[in-house]
Write a protein that holds these residues in place. Sequence first.
Motif, PDB file in Angstrom:
ATOM      1  N   THR A 151     -15.914  31.531  10.360  1.00  0.00           N
ATOM      2  CA  THR A 151     -17.338  31.814  10.420  1.00  0.00           C
ATOM      3  C   THR A 151     -17.489  33.316  10.620  1.00  0.00           C
ATOM      4  O   THR A 151     -16.513  34.057  10.487  1.00  0.00           O
ATOM      5  N   ASP A 152     -18.675  33.761  10.917  1.00  0.00           N
ATOM      6  CA  ASP A 152     -18.882  35.182  11.206  1.00  0.00           C
ATOM      7  C   ASP A 152     -19.925  35.303  12.304  1.00  0.00           C
ATOM      8  O   ASP A 152     -21.105  35.053  12.077  1.00  0.00           O
ATOM      9  N   TYR A 153     -19.463  35.607  13.489  1.00  0.00           N
ATOM     10  CA  TYR A 153     -20.357  35.742  14.635  1.00  0.00           C
ATOM     11  C   TYR A 153     -20.434  37.187  15.129  1.00  0.00           C
ATOM     12  O   TYR A 153     -20.607  37.428  16.322  1.00  0.00           O
ATOM     13  N   ARG A 154     -20.327  38.118  14.204  1.00  0.00           N
ATOM     14  CA  ARG A 154     -20.594  39.499  14.572  1.00  0.00           C
ATOM     15  C   ARG A 154     -22.108  39.678  14.690  1.00  0.00           C
ATOM     16  O   ARG A 154     -22.854  39.263  13.795  1.00  0.00           O
ATOM     17  N   PRO A 155     -22.600  40.277  15.779  1.00  0.00           N
ATOM     18  CA  PRO A 155     -24.042  40.516  15.890  1.00  0.00           C
ATOM     19  C   PRO A 155     -24.565  41.240  14.655  1.00  0.00           C
ATOM     20  O   PRO A 155     -23.956  42.179  14.145  1.00  0.00           O
ATOM     21  N   GLY A 156     -25.699  40.750  14.165  1.00  0.00           N
ATOM     22  CA  GLY A 156     -26.296  41.316  12.966  1.00  0.00           C
ATOM     23  C   GLY A 156     -25.983  40.535  11.712  1.00  0.00           C
ATOM     24  O   GLY A 156     -26.610  40.767  10.667  1.00  0.00           O
ATOM     25  N   THR A 157     -25.046  39.594  11.786  1.00  0.00           N
ATOM     26  CA  THR A 157     -24.672  38.837  10.592  1.00  0.00           C
ATOM     27  C   THR A 157     -25.515  37.574  10.421  1.00  0.00           C
ATOM     28  O   THR A 157     -25.425  36.921   9.383  1.00  0.00           O
ATOM     29  N   ARG A 158     -26.297  37.220  11.413  1.00  0.00           N
ATOM     30  CA  ARG A 158     -27.151  36.037  11.341  1.00  0.00           C
ATOM     31  C   ARG A 158     -28.380  36.259  12.207  1.00  0.00           C
ATOM     32  O   ARG A 158     -28.463  37.242  12.934  1.00  0.00           O
ATOM     33  N   PHE A 162     -29.291  32.879  17.100  1.00  0.00           N
ATOM     34  CA  PHE A 162     -27.944  32.306  17.212  1.00  0.00           C
ATOM     35  C   PHE A 162     -27.148  32.923  18.364  1.00  0.00           C
ATOM     36  O   PHE A 162     -26.163  32.341  18.819  1.00  0.00           O
ATOM     37  N   PHE A 163     -27.551  34.096  18.833  1.00  0.00           N
ATOM     38  CA  PHE A 163     -26.844  34.783  19.910  1.00  0.00           C
ATOM     39  C   PHE A 163     -27.543  34.604  21.261  1.00  0.00           C
ATOM     40  O   PHE A 163     -27.186  35.250  22.237  1.00  0.00           O
ATOM     41  N   SER A 164     -28.521  33.713  21.305  1.00  0.00           N
ATOM     42  CA  SER A 164     -29.218  33.384  22.553  1.00  0.00           C
ATOM     43  C   SER A 164     -28.706  32.051  23.073  1.00  0.00           C
ATOM     44  O   SER A 164     -28.893  31.012  22.425  1.00  0.00           O
ATOM     45  N   ARG A 165     -28.058  32.060  24.235  1.00  0.00           N
ATOM     46  CA  ARG A 165     -27.598  30.784  24.807  1.00  0.00           C
ATOM     47  C   ARG A 165     -28.769  29.846  25.059  1.00  0.00           C
ATOM     48  O   ARG A 165     -28.642  28.624  24.932  1.00  0.00           O
TER      49      ARG A 165
END
Length: 329
Positions: A151-158, A162-165
């Motif tokens: 997958t790609d979980y680098r900030p800015g890629t989605r 998605f980066f908020s728990r």
Amino acid sequence: MRIGLIGAGAVADLHALAADRIADTRLTAVCDLEESAARRVAAPHGAATFTDYRDLLACRSVDAVIVNTPHALHSRMVLDAAAHGLHVLVEKPMATTLDDCDAMAAACAQAGVTLAVGHIQHFLPDKCAAERAIADGVLGAPLAVHDYRSTDYRPGTRSPWFFSRELAGGGALMNIGAHCLDRSVWLGGAPAVSLTAAVTERFGAPVETDGTVALRLANGGLAGVSVISDPPHKVDELTVVCERGSVVADPRAGTFLRIDGRTRQIHTPSGTDIPDAFREQLADFVAAVGGAAPRVTPEHGRHIVELVLASYTSAATGEPVGVGAAQSV
């Protein structure tokens, strides 16, 4: 059946197209906080648009809704839909807590409406080919599953949510790992009873970007899941090892059987595999509204959420975690 779509991002177009491809089913309403996004999805289908999902639920022009929003919003929307007597197909993960999963199932049961969970893996042609091969019995019983997905979980890629728990319920394991856990227990032939997991956060992300989960299934089988962010090559490979052979499913390469030193391809990918899967998923939901059993039940959707949450607990404590029936013994 008149379908309302709540959430115009991600796979909204695939849900909308699926409605066009099923007889006596049509998309009649789309809701998104961004009106332009709702219009973009709705326009090709002549559907009405809303910016408040509660207005869509009350519009009297839908019989069922597809909930396609950030994970933590699923529960409230499903409860409200049930209160309006509307059937619901909710995207995976079902919710971000087990209490929410239970409340959703109870509300729909009490209202007498259908609740199905959108685990699309159950409808992808490469995975369905693997399921048929295992069911045919030529491979023997499943013994172990290996699931490796990038997958790609680098900030800015989605999208930022998605980066908020709080909104997503977690990171790569909650989002992508839910797919892997789902298909591992499904094709492994049994729910999980225990697991051990590890996660890591890279790229400055506030959620996990990578994770591994080792599961023991109720039938004695083993399953191993690895979700890796931003590797050199994209990977999406599921292997099921059985008594007399193995089957490998890969949406890009196809599905292959290996028995007694010989390999045979049983599914060749096509450009319509993903749209076809969304059509089959919606057709399954429509059939469930008509009284058939859905391929993905709320109980199964709940179990996958349970596995993700247990993975977080195991990763935090470094200890194995019992799940399902194992919790009461």
